[in-house]
Scaffold this motif. Structure first.
Motif, PDB file in Angstrom:
ATOM      1  N   THR A 196      17.301  -0.288 -48.293  1.00 18.05           N
ATOM      2  CA  THR A 196      16.427  -0.672 -49.398  1.00 18.05           C
ATOM      3  C   THR A 196      15.284  -1.540 -48.908  1.00 18.05           C
ATOM      4  O   THR A 196      15.381  -2.215 -47.879  1.00 18.05           O
ATOM      5  CB  THR A 196      17.201  -1.450 -50.481  1.00 18.05           C
ATOM      6  OG1 THR A 196      17.614  -2.718 -49.933  1.00 18.05           O
ATOM      7  CG2 THR A 196      18.416  -0.670 -50.953  1.00 18.05           C
ATOM      8  N   ILE A 213      14.417   2.963 -52.200  1.00 15.81           N
ATOM      9  CA  ILE A 213      15.745   3.257 -51.667  1.00 15.81           C
ATOM     10  C   ILE A 213      15.680   4.526 -50.838  1.00 15.81           C
ATOM     11  O   ILE A 213      15.155   5.548 -51.283  1.00 15.81           O
ATOM     12  CB  ILE A 213      16.783   3.422 -52.799  1.00 15.81           C
ATOM     13  CG1 ILE A 213      16.855   2.156 -53.653  1.00 15.81           C
ATOM     14  CG2 ILE A 213      18.151   3.760 -52.230  1.00 15.81           C
ATOM     15  CD1 ILE A 213      17.766   2.288 -54.861  1.00 15.81           C
ATOM     16  N   THR A 244      25.867  -5.935 -58.934  1.00 21.92           N
ATOM     17  CA  THR A 244      26.088  -4.820 -58.023  1.00 21.92           C
ATOM     18  C   THR A 244      26.086  -3.515 -58.802  1.00 21.92           C
ATOM     19  O   THR A 244      26.918  -3.319 -59.696  1.00 21.92           O
ATOM     20  CB  THR A 244      27.423  -4.963 -57.271  1.00 21.92           C
ATOM     21  OG1 THR A 244      27.404  -6.172 -56.517  1.00 21.92           O
ATOM     22  CG2 THR A 244      27.636  -3.790 -56.331  1.00 21.92           C
ATOM     23  N   LEU A 276      25.345  -1.200 -54.388  1.00 25.37           N
ATOM     24  CA  LEU A 276      23.983  -1.660 -54.122  1.00 25.37           C
ATOM     25  C   LEU A 276      23.785  -2.995 -54.826  1.00 25.37           C
ATOM     26  O   LEU A 276      23.815  -3.074 -56.050  1.00 25.37           O
ATOM     27  CB  LEU A 276      22.978  -0.626 -54.626  1.00 25.37           C
ATOM     28  CG  LEU A 276      21.524  -0.818 -54.232  1.00 25.37           C
ATOM     29  CD1 LEU A 276      21.376  -0.861 -52.731  1.00 25.37           C
ATOM     30  CD2 LEU A 276      20.672   0.303 -54.805  1.00 25.37           C
TER      31      LEU A 276
END
Length: 353
Positions: A17, A30, A137, A163
């Motif tokens: 990222t 991303i 997350t 992520l």
């Protein structure tokens, strides 16, 4: 099979990222790379990627936000199908609106046939969107349709890639910047492993530090000296030679992250044996037994006390008292506003001004 959070897959998936990690409420990019890291040939019919969409901490893309999706190699893959009635158009600059909830993106070979990932990989880029405003997350869900028996049977595997999203203050300063060290070099001018804190005037060394490859760095050192802007390097090194005095180094590291300019300052110093000082200003000058030789003028605004001979090739100026146990020799003028103190009666050579 490669194992991830909440599932397994025949193919291997990794993501990167920008910024790293993602910053809440800031532009995001991303990259998801896919390859076959196993020992069997794998045919892939499609890859389904679900982005969590919404305004909660576990979501990634704000509801209704548009995302640009591209895929490489573009002559073999295309992102040509969006569920929930939203289409992703081609060619490379296609854009898609992701409806609330999880919006799936289907990736299929452009020829309509399955493609083996045994020898080549896939890069899926998602860019030009902002992460939502809450730290947390997000879970990117991937579903692959693959075959390991040359297409006789097909299996569907699912996995989840976590992520993280951080507040901007934490996320935008997370790049690795630091470790500024001066090291001795070898015969090929490569930095050694041992740091150096003392150099001779003819010794070479290499200044090293850590920064991302897309950083811009400027090295400042000595009396106002600085390097040209350095950029595009995997290893950050700056050769150092010809130092004649103790020197401090400062490296300014500049990063561009999600429209923000981030600046780091690193500093270190090295001492030089037998330094050369072109200008020296002291309150009182004291020399040990031996000889004090100055290849220019000496100016002492107060006391000058030397337990040795004093030899000056220029002018000698003392603002108060001068106490010397040996001879005083100046090729120029000797100037003082006070008396000369010489207990041994050694003659003073030079012109008294």
């Amino acid at each position: 099979m490669s194992t991830h959070l909440g599932g397994t897959s025949r193919l291997t998936y990794s993501l990167a990222t920008v910024p790293a990690p993602l910053a809440t409420g800031r532009p995001a990019h991303i990259d998801i790379v896919v390859s076959n890291s196993g020992t069997e040939a794998v045919l892939c019919k499609q890859i389904l990627l679900v982005l969590p969409t919404g305004d909660l901490a576990q979501d990634l893309v704000p509801a209704g936000h548009r995302v640009v999706a591209t895929v490489e190699p573009s002559d073999q893959w295309t992102t040509d199908e969006i569920e929930s009635g939203v289409l992703l158009t081609l060619p490379q600059d296609e854009m898609a609106a992701f409806a609330p909830g999880g919006t799936p993106v289907t990736v299929r070979p452009a020829t309509g046939e399955s493609v083996s990932l045994t020898t080549h990989g896939l890069l899926l880029r998602l860019k030009d969107f902002k992460a939502n405003a809450l730290a947390g997350t997000a879970l990117l869900r991937i579903r692959e349709t693959v075959s390991v028996d040359n297409g006789q049977t097909w299996e569907t595997n699912q996995l989840v890639l976590p992520l993280a999203k951080y507040p901007p203050a934490e996320a935008l300063t997370a790049d690795v910047v630091g470790d500024l060290v001066l090291r001795k070099d070898d015969f090929n001018d490569n930095p050694g492993s041992a740091p150096v804190t003392l150099l001779t005037s003819d010794q070479k060394a290499v200044l090293t530090w850590t920064a991302p490859s897309d950083a811009t760095c400027v090295v400042y050192y000595g009396d106002g000296q600085f390097s040209e802007p350095l950029s595009g390097r995997d290893k950050w090194e700056f050769p150092v030679t010809g130092l004649t005095r103790d020197t401090q180094f400062q490296v300014r590291v500049t990063l561009q992250r999600s429209g923000e300019t981030i600046t780091h300052h690193l500093s270190t110093a090295v001492a030089v044996a037998e330094p050369v000082l072109p200008h020296l200003t002291v309150g009182a000058l004291h020399g040990e037994a031996g000889t004090l030789t100055v290849h220019d003028a000496v100016v002492a605004k107060k006391n000058l006390s030397v337990e040795a001979e004093v030899t000056v090739t220029g002018n000698l100026t003392v603002g108060k008292d001068m106490n010397v146990t040996g001879a005083v020799d100046a090729t120029g003028d000797i100037t003082t506003d006070a008396q000369f103190l010489d207990p041994k009666g050694t003659p003073l050579r030079g012109k008294l001004a």
